[in-house]
Design an enzyme around this catalytic site. Structure first.
Site, PDB file in Angstrom:
ATOM      1  N   ASP A  82      25.592  48.350   1.308  1.00 47.87           N
ATOM      2  CA  ASP A  82      24.697  47.302   0.803  1.00 47.87           C
ATOM      3  C   ASP A  82      25.073  45.971   1.479  1.00 47.87           C
ATOM      4  OD1 ASP A  82      22.776  46.127  -0.813  1.00 47.87           O
ATOM      5  OD2 ASP A  82      24.096  45.941  -2.556  1.00 47.87           O
ATOM      6  N   HIS A  83      24.060  45.216   1.898  1.00 53.46           N
ATOM      7  CA  HIS A  83      24.276  43.892   2.515  1.00 53.46           C
ATOM      8  C   HIS A  83      25.282  43.926   3.662  1.00 53.46           C
ATOM      9  CE1 HIS A  83      21.739  41.662  -0.241  1.00 53.46           C
ATOM     10  NE2 HIS A  83      22.286  42.329  -1.245  1.00 53.46           N
ATOM     11  N   ASP A 104      21.690  43.038   6.643  1.00 56.99           N
ATOM     12  CA  ASP A 104      21.149  41.849   5.985  1.00 56.99           C
ATOM     13  C   ASP A 104      21.282  40.644   6.903  1.00 56.99           C
ATOM     14  OD1 ASP A 104      20.334  39.793   4.478  1.00 56.99           O
ATOM     15  OD2 ASP A 104      21.761  40.077   2.837  1.00 56.99           O
ATOM     16  N   GLU A 134      16.008  43.447   5.339  1.00 59.24           N
ATOM     17  CA  GLU A 134      15.503  42.506   4.319  1.00 59.24           C
ATOM     18  C   GLU A 134      14.782  41.367   5.008  1.00 59.24           C
ATOM     19  OE1 GLU A 134      18.075  41.365   1.081  1.00 59.24           O
ATOM     20  OE2 GLU A 134      17.143  39.391   0.891  1.00 59.24           O
ATOM     21  N   GLY A 210      18.472  42.471  -6.920  1.00 59.78           N
ATOM     22  CA  GLY A 210      18.486  41.614  -8.101  1.00 59.78           C
ATOM     23  C   GLY A 210      17.779  42.257  -9.272  1.00 59.78           C
ATOM     24  N   GLY A 211      18.102  43.527  -9.544  1.00 55.15           N
ATOM     25  CA  GLY A 211      17.425  44.243 -10.630  1.00 55.15           C
ATOM     26  C   GLY A 211      17.798  43.737 -12.024  1.00 55.15           C
TER      27      GLY A 211
END
Ligand code: 13P
Length: 392
Positions: A82-83, A104, A134, A210-211
């Site tokens: 992630d990221h 990202d 993204e 950002g869930g």
């Protein structure tokens, strides 16, 4: 071995109108709780390891644990970086076993984002690994993850999204439509019209970062408009944190195990709730049938040398281990010497690739070509080389 291709997993979700959680883990408690929740409700799951969290744990050790958890699970699992902050991060993640990566570069201007993303996509696709990019920017507001995402929210533009996907060839796109990393402040206002247009124009699985803090109704509308992966972390960290504060309130003198006691239950319950809400619960079997099973390839070479001392062979093997293990898609390089004198072949290489696609990209990689032509082939004319995959 229920590690599966995340492209197949998310395409299934896209076609069937549900979303899979990308749950960021920061410790074994998170890993165990996320996996137990997925097993309990028979949901596909994405174990997400965020580069911004690497200050909290050792990425290499966390990867070994995540892979072991995936291997023994009965539900389909993908392990995702992630990221990812750079090309080097993506290569490292793939070589450590991530079978999907995010690049990202969303803080860059459009051209810079496209260039950085495309470079990662070309490399990752040559390893069989799908990529999330993204466009737009999901900032952080409050909570322990928020400061990792400074600055203001930038919404994703529909036109730019189309150009970005065409130019980079990403498999999934993370969009910015009003969510924030960390806790929400006030009622989140999501731009569903924008999301709908992006979905109609791209028709590829979309990702929401950002869930935490969104309502069930908002999740349903996101999913109805092409969102198939929801990144979720702060709510899990807060649930664990609350439990730890309660533990300390109940016994101010408790030590480490007393403080963390029960946090797996809190994380587990929240993950299960999400899986039920997002529609992934109960989909494990169907997804498993639909997905390519993620399987390494063993590139095996056995060889004899001519006019070369054992010392020279040793040096070449050491150079090879150093150079070849850096090539994208190479998990490990093991060199060995036959233990019996009457062996037909005296030396071997075992090079583990993350995926069958690496057979070609490795062969053509300039570092492999140089090593093979300059150092290895001149001494090892007598050799056999075969690629093996474990029978499923
Ligand atoms: P939250 O922390 O807001 O749930 O977001 C997680 C995330 O988007 C990780 O990439």
């Amino acid at each position: 071995m229920p590690l599966v291709n995340m492209r197949d997993m998310l395409n299934h979700a896209y076609q069937h109108g549900y979303a899979v959680g990308g749950f960021d883990l920061v410790s074994l408690d998170f890993l165990e709780a996320i996996m137990a929740a997925a097993e309990a409700v028979q949901s596909p799951v994405i174990l997400s390891l965020a580069e911004s969290h690497f200050e909290y744990y050792d990425f290499e050790l966390a990867m070994a644990a995540s892979e072991a958890a995936a291997k023994r699970s009965t539900v389909p699992v993908a392990i995702h970086l992630d990221h990812g902050a750079s090309f080097a991060s993506a290569v490292r993640a793939i070589n450590l076993g991530c079978n999907a990566v995010m690049v990202d570069a969303s803080h860059e201007p459009f051209e810079g984002n496209v260039a950085a993303t495309k470079k990662v996509v070309d490399m990752a696709h040559a390893c069989g690994v799908p990529v999330e990019g993204e466009l737009g920017y999901v900032a952080g507001v409050e909570g322990e993850d928020a400061e990792k995402h400074p600055g203001e929210v930038v919404y994703t533009s529909v036109e730019e999204a189309k150009a970005y996907v065409e130019q980079t060839n990403v498999d999934f796109l993370a969009v910015s439509v009003g969510t924030v990393h960390g806790r929400m402040r006030g009622e989140p206002q999501l731009d569903f019209e924008r999301l709908k247009q992006i979905n109609q124009s791209l028709k590829i699985p979309l990702v929401i970062h950002g869930g935490t803090g969104l309502s069930d109704e908002q999740f349903s509308k996101l999913i109805a408009n092409g969102v198939t992966k929801i990144n979720y972390y702060t709510a899990l960290a807060d649930a664990a944190g609350n439990r730890m504060r309660n533990n300390v309130d109940a016994d101010a003198r408790c030590g480490y195990t007393g403080i963390v006691k029960g946090i797996q239950d809190e994380i587990h319950n929240e993950v299960k709730r999400c899986m039920r809400n997002w529609g992934s619960a109960g989909k494990a079997d169907e997804v498993m049938k639909h997905c390519e099973h993620w399987q390494p390839v063993h590139h095996v070479i056995i060889y004899n040398v001519k006019d070369t001392t054992e010392e020279q062979v040793k040096n070449i093997m050491a150079r090879g281990e150093e150079i070849l293990s850096q090539i994208p898609g190479v998990r490990r390089v093991i060199t060995a010497t036959a233990i019996r004198d009457d062996a037909k072949y005296k030396f071997s290489w075992l090079i583990e690739f993350v995926h069958a696609k690496v057979i070609d990209s490795y062969r053509e990689h300039p570092d492999h070509v140089a090593f093979a032509n300059d150092l290895f082939r001149p001494i090892a004319g007598d050799r056999i080389s075969i690629d093996f995959a474990q029978s499923l």
